[in-house]
Design a protein around this motif. Sequence first.
Motif, mmCIF file in Angstrom:
data_model
loop_
_atom_site.group_PDB
_atom_site.id
_atom_site.type_symbol
_atom_site.label_atom_id
_atom_site.label_comp_id
_atom_site.label_asym_id
_atom_site.label_seq_id
_atom_site.Cartn_x
_atom_site.Cartn_y
_atom_site.Cartn_z
ATOM 1 N N GLU A 257 64.671 39.446 30.055
ATOM 2 C CA GLU A 257 64.571 38.989 31.404
ATOM 3 C C GLU A 257 66.035 38.829 31.998
ATOM 4 O O GLU A 257 66.248 39.235 33.086
ATOM 5 C CB GLU A 257 63.793 37.572 31.711
ATOM 6 N N ALA A 258 66.865 38.025 31.168
ATOM 7 C CA ALA A 258 68.311 37.809 31.650
ATOM 8 C C ALA A 258 69.092 38.985 31.797
ATOM 9 O O ALA A 258 69.813 39.305 32.584
ATOM 10 C CB ALA A 258 68.866 36.980 30.752
ATOM 11 N N ALA A 259 68.791 39.923 30.714
ATOM 12 C CA ALA A 259 69.318 41.345 30.732
ATOM 13 C C ALA A 259 69.008 42.164 31.968
ATOM 14 O O ALA A 259 70.133 42.875 32.681
ATOM 15 C CB ALA A 259 69.172 42.058 29.326
ATOM 16 N N LEU A 260 67.880 42.176 32.282
ATOM 17 C CA LEU A 260 67.547 42.946 33.411
ATOM 18 C C LEU A 260 68.036 42.485 34.958
ATOM 19 O O LEU A 260 68.496 43.249 35.772
ATOM 20 C CB LEU A 260 65.761 42.889 33.510
ATOM 21 N N GLN A 261 68.183 41.107 34.679
ATOM 22 C CA GLN A 261 68.687 40.425 36.136
ATOM 23 C C GLN A 261 70.110 40.775 36.117
ATOM 24 O O GLN A 261 70.712 40.971 37.098
ATOM 25 C CB GLN A 261 68.591 38.754 36.134
ATOM 26 N N GLU A 262 70.847 41.199 34.982
ATOM 27 C CA GLU A 262 72.334 41.401 34.969
ATOM 28 C C GLU A 262 72.416 42.814 35.123
ATOM 29 O O GLU A 262 73.638 43.420 35.240
ATOM 30 C CB GLU A 262 73.003 40.972 33.817
ATOM 31 N N GLY A 263 71.355 43.499 35.299
ATOM 32 C CA GLY A 263 71.191 45.026 35.757
ATOM 33 C C GLY A 263 71.410 45.940 34.571
ATOM 34 O O GLY A 263 71.630 47.101 34.650
ATOM 35 N N LEU A 264 70.984 45.459 33.406
ATOM 36 C CA LEU A 264 70.992 46.316 32.120
ATOM 37 C C LEU A 264 69.620 47.053 32.078
ATOM 38 O O LEU A 264 68.687 46.282 32.232
ATOM 39 C CB LEU A 264 71.334 45.292 30.875
ATOM 40 N N ASP A 265 69.755 48.230 31.631
ATOM 41 C CA ASP A 265 68.721 48.823 31.451
ATOM 42 C C ASP A 265 68.137 49.147 30.004
ATOM 43 O O ASP A 265 68.580 50.051 29.160
ATOM 44 C CB ASP A 265 68.721 50.438 32.033
ATOM 45 N N VAL A 266 67.333 48.125 29.700
ATOM 46 C CA VAL A 266 66.821 47.789 28.196
ATOM 47 C C VAL A 266 66.396 48.947 27.758
ATOM 48 O O VAL A 266 66.673 49.537 26.482
ATOM 49 C CB VAL A 266 66.054 46.696 28.083
ATOM 50 N N GLU A 267 65.351 49.570 28.386
ATOM 51 C CA GLU A 267 64.724 50.682 28.113
ATOM 52 C C GLU A 267 65.746 52.061 27.630
ATOM 53 O O GLU A 267 65.571 52.754 26.868
ATOM 54 C CB GLU A 267 63.897 51.136 29.286
ATOM 55 N N ALA A 268 66.773 52.083 28.364
ATOM 56 C CA ALA A 268 67.761 53.055 28.470
ATOM 57 C C ALA A 268 68.558 53.174 26.934
ATOM 58 O O ALA A 268 68.739 53.952 26.162
ATOM 59 C CB ALA A 268 68.695 53.293 29.570
#
Length: 506
Positions: free
Chosen positions: A451-462
Amino acid sequence: MSLREHALSLFRSVVGTVRPAPMLKRAVKLQGDGCPQLLVKGQAFPVKRDLYLVGFGKAVLGMAAAAEEILGDHLIRGIINVPLGIQESLQRAGMQEMLLKPHSKIQVIEGAKNNLPDPEALKGAVAIQELAEGLTADDLLLVLISGGGSALLPAPIPPILLKEKEKLTKMLASRGAAIQELNIVRKTLSLLKGGGLAQLAYPAQVVSLILSDVIGDPLDIIASGPTVASSHSVQDCLQILTKYNLLHNLPKSVETVLSSSPTKPTAPEDYSHVCNVIIGSNTLALDEAKRQAEDLGYATLILSTAICGEVGRVATLYCQLVQLVCLGLASLGEGPRSEEVRGNLLQLVAELEIPGLNLANFLQALQGLGPERPVCILAGGETTVQLQGTGKGGRNQELALRVGLGLHRARAMETGSPLGRCEIVFLSGGTDGQDGPTEAAGAFCSPELVEAALQEGLDVEAFLSNNDSYTFFSQFQGGHHLLVTGLTGTNVMDIQAILVRATERS
């Protein structure tokens, strides 16, 4: 303590239990002076003349140090092949007990950088081969074997060159071949694997002490079974090469060896001079972790010591299990949602074909835990990753990130989901301290982290589709969620721990 600290403490206790010295000292004694006997787990082997030692694997340095202490002056000479940099690494970590004494009779050869066979490992294998060939019927050869032994004992059958064999192994691994399949191919093309070392040491008595890093502890697969009658033939090797579409892409030398190899494996009676003993395994490690987790107050269950299969499917299995635990902690363990998750789990396990896993029994035990205590689920084994990207990672880091992402998605999809009422940490780590070509042993993950990574704009899926889990964990939150232990000097496959406790939010 936080769940993360608990998970770290469990991982450390696991590694401590399967450290080479305590294991070896539990298994081996030397008795008597006149005609001394080597006692291995109660079995006696007379030391008639000279005692020699050879070894190969990630845990062998510590095993050899303990063995030399036990054998004393009876040991004439030894040669061990160990991973590149392990002596310096253990020295730095202050793990003196795993290092040989200054005037040791054991020669140490370091090689197999990144767990791949190389010229140094080949040099060591040749020295071990020469020592074995010179033994007589009155000699005793103690062989120390642990995971990583395959890469550290490369002796391709001429005319195969080491780089040709290495290229073939890499191609198989990149197409998703399991460790068992890799080892069948390796030993078919090797002078020392698949019982070759034991055959060369004949007529000396051979005693192998084995630290298992393979699911189910099959003796002929661990380090490719150099002291065990191979249960595989050249036919099995050809089948694997066909399965991964490599049969028409082989170097000439490999074709030559395969066409002239005997079609039947060596008969078991040719191994009457050999005794193979497993002194440590993933099962031993998980039993210790269970004791520790219970001391920390967790209701603890061991899922399996044989977790295997493609990393994405295994991540789905763990996500479904976590959902079931959260439903139980929210006292919703009996409803239609639980039934649905149980159905999904049964189907997944049937597809994954995890050896010896009785999921129905496990789910029954899980149901009986009650909502009062936090829950810890432990598992061990080895997943496989089909490489699609060019990133940097390892199977443990990828598994952790996939579980974190899966739980985050499940939580987001369901308003008021029991997942939202639980604190969850998932840990996956290699007991050897090495996960892929990185300095991490694995990683911790949680839905909050994703959740925190996505909020920082990181594309976990990529990151995942590029097999780049290490880059994700090392860049995000200062690498705080990487599990970094340094080389541990031991190896009993991977360990996973799921820790779940209910939060105050209802």
